[in-house]
Enzyme design. Structure first.
Site, PDB file in Angstrom:
ATOM      1  N   TRP A  23       0.936  -1.266   0.060  1.00 28.66           N
ATOM      2  CA  TRP A  23       0.178   0.087  -0.110  1.00 28.66           C
ATOM      3  C   TRP A  23       0.742   1.149  -0.093  1.00 28.66           C
ATOM      4  O   TRP A  23       0.569   2.362  -0.666  1.00 28.66           O
ATOM      5  CB  TRP A  23      -0.996   0.021   1.173  1.00 28.66           C
ATOM      6  CG  TRP A  23      -1.737  -1.280   1.225  1.00 28.66           C
ATOM      7  CD1 TRP A  23      -1.745  -2.377   2.138  1.00 28.66           C
ATOM      8  CD2 TRP A  23      -2.925  -1.664  -0.062  1.00 28.66           C
ATOM      9  NE1 TRP A  23      -2.846  -3.254   1.580  1.00 28.66           N
ATOM     10  CE2 TRP A  23      -3.383  -2.960   0.260  1.00 28.66           C
ATOM     11  CE3 TRP A  23      -3.429  -0.762  -1.103  1.00 28.66           C
ATOM     12  CZ2 TRP A  23      -4.364  -3.486  -0.467  1.00 28.66           C
ATOM     13  CZ3 TRP A  23      -4.501  -1.429  -1.817  1.00 28.66           C
ATOM     14  CH2 TRP A  23      -5.005  -2.746  -1.422  1.00 28.66           C
ATOM     15  N   ASP A  52      -1.649   6.282   6.396  1.00 31.93           N
ATOM     16  CA  ASP A  52      -2.944   5.428   6.125  1.00 31.93           C
ATOM     17  C   ASP A  52      -3.058   4.441   7.161  1.00 31.93           C
ATOM     18  O   ASP A  52      -2.158   3.793   7.337  1.00 31.93           O
ATOM     19  CB  ASP A  52      -2.433   4.904   4.720  1.00 31.93           C
ATOM     20  CG  ASP A  52      -3.512   3.601   4.335  1.00 31.93           C
ATOM     21  OD1 ASP A  52      -4.483   3.732   4.811  1.00 31.93           O
ATOM     22  OD2 ASP A  52      -3.175   3.048   3.361  1.00 31.93           O
ATOM     23  N   LYS A  62     -12.207  -2.207   7.623  1.00 29.70           N
ATOM     24  CA  LYS A  62     -11.477  -3.132   8.276  1.00 29.70           C
ATOM     25  C   LYS A  62     -11.813  -3.243   9.787  1.00 29.70           C
ATOM     26  O   LYS A  62     -12.576  -4.114  10.414  1.00 29.70           O
ATOM     27  CB  LYS A  62     -10.078  -2.964   8.343  1.00 29.70           C
ATOM     28  CG  LYS A  62      -9.490  -2.659   7.020  1.00 29.70           C
ATOM     29  CD  LYS A  62      -9.086  -3.574   6.173  1.00 29.70           C
ATOM     30  CE  LYS A  62      -8.269  -3.435   4.921  1.00 29.70           C
ATOM     31  NZ  LYS A  62      -7.777  -4.620   4.159  1.00 29.70           N
TER      32      LYS A  62
END
Length: 359
Positions: free
Chosen positions: A101, A170, A194
């Site tokens: 990511w 993030d 999540k």
């Protein structure tokens, strides 16, 4: 019987939240309508929207000097929106690379301006959080970007850098899993799927004075200021996802808040890491011990044949989502907030039994 859900995302949602949403699905607050049918300009929806904002501020200790935004497009859109708004000419966006990511965020930033990798653990297969870097090298930087938790590799920041330039994180896969000092960051972003609820809404927490430094030549819908000025109601928001977010936040509060959630998460991860560490090498953790994640526990077995057998027997016992990401292989147990303690204890017991039967 509900499955033991260890999916990496979309992931488990607390059962009480699902049951309440089911109860209110066709008639929310005696409106005769579902939340999905309410106008986003109505008072009934406005209360839901503002409740989510208030709860998030309370649970994370977000000061009034920050805006809380509910956006769309997932973390993937944030990869572009951040440099589009904050990567000024003659400035450099710095990145600490800890996984896939991070790579995607870097790729999008390169479209808008200068970038620099401050540190990376890629050569070590992203098995740890990089530690070999100097923050003194960040003069004139636009911002420093990190990924707080790495779902694919099972690593997590334990201590965040004190950056001399704006720090952006993030936190899609570990927000609300442990206590954090929001004021260390200029911007935090997180896809909901999540720890915050279902997919569809992205939370952005941004410092107001950082917001004031944003570029002006950005399309209206992609300006953070557009959404800050309209309480995230500039266009139709993902109303049902925000409603579910508010229910999840209420659930976190009922569990004793983030401090108690962290304690539970440490216990949950402890069960599984103990099964790995006590297996005499049968299971091997991908992440180094100092970088182990509370949310994504990655490990391998001695060979591919045993891995397939393990995953099949686990599935037969209703352990779902344990296959590792295709880029790493092996296995991964995602132990997000909504995964109950008993699911983690049951998995650890199964792991030990499987090892004893297949050594």
């Amino acid at each position: 019987m509900r499955a033991y859900n260890f999916n990496a995302g979309p992931a488990a949602i607390p059962l009480p939240v699902l049951e309440r949403a089911q109860k209110e699905l066709v008639n929310f607050q005696n409106t005769g309508m579902s939340v999905m049918e309410l106008s986003h300009r109505s008072k009934d929806y406005e209360e839901v929207h503002n409740r989510a904002n208030t709860l998030l501020r309370e649970l994370l200790g977000i000061p009034d000097t920050y805006e809380v935004l509910f956006l769309q497009g997932g973390a993937s859109l944030q990869f572009s929106m951040i440099p589009m708004n904050f990567l000024q000419e003659n400035k450099t966006a710095h990145f600490i690379m800890s996984g896939s990511w991070s790579e995607k965020a870097l790729k999008e930033a390169k479209v808008f301006g200068e970038t620099r990798i401050l540190a990376s653990s890629k050569e070590d297969k992203y098995a740890h959080i990089p530690g070999d870097y100097s923050l003194e090298e960040l003069e004139d930087g636009a911002y420093l970007h990190i990924t707080s938790n790495n779902t694919i590799y099972g690593t997590q920041w334990n201590e965040y850098p004190t950056s001399p330039i704006p720090l952006i994180a993030d936190m899609s896969s570990d927000i609300l899993c442990k206590e954090i000092d929001v004021e260390k960051f200029s911007l935090i972003y997180a896809g909901a799927q999540k720890n915050l609820g279902p997919s569809g809404v992205t939370v952005v927490i941004v410092k107001k004075d950082f917001l004031e430094t944003a570029r002006s030549n950005v399309p209206t819908i992609l300006k953070y200021s557009t959404h800050a000025e309209s309480n995230s109601l500039y266009n139709t928001p993902p109303t049902f996802a925000i409603y579910m977010l508010s229910l999840v936040l209420e659930w976190v509060k009922e569990q004793g808040g983030v401090k108690n959630i962290q304690k539970i998460n440490e216990e949950k991860a402890g069960y599984i890491y103990s099964a790995i560490d006590e297996s005499e090498g049968f299971y091997k953790a991908h992440a180094t011990e100092d970088s182990r994640s509370l949310m994504n526990i990655t490990f391998t077995l001695p060979n591919e044949e045993l891995t397939k057998k393990f995953l099949q027997e686990a599935k037969d016992r209703q352990f779902i989502g344990l296959a590792g990401h295709r880029s790493v292989g092996g296995c991964r147990a995602s132990t997000y907030n909504a995964v109950p303690k008993e699911a983690c204890a049951a998995l650890a017991k199964f792991m030990t039994e499987f090892k004893n039967q297949n050594q």
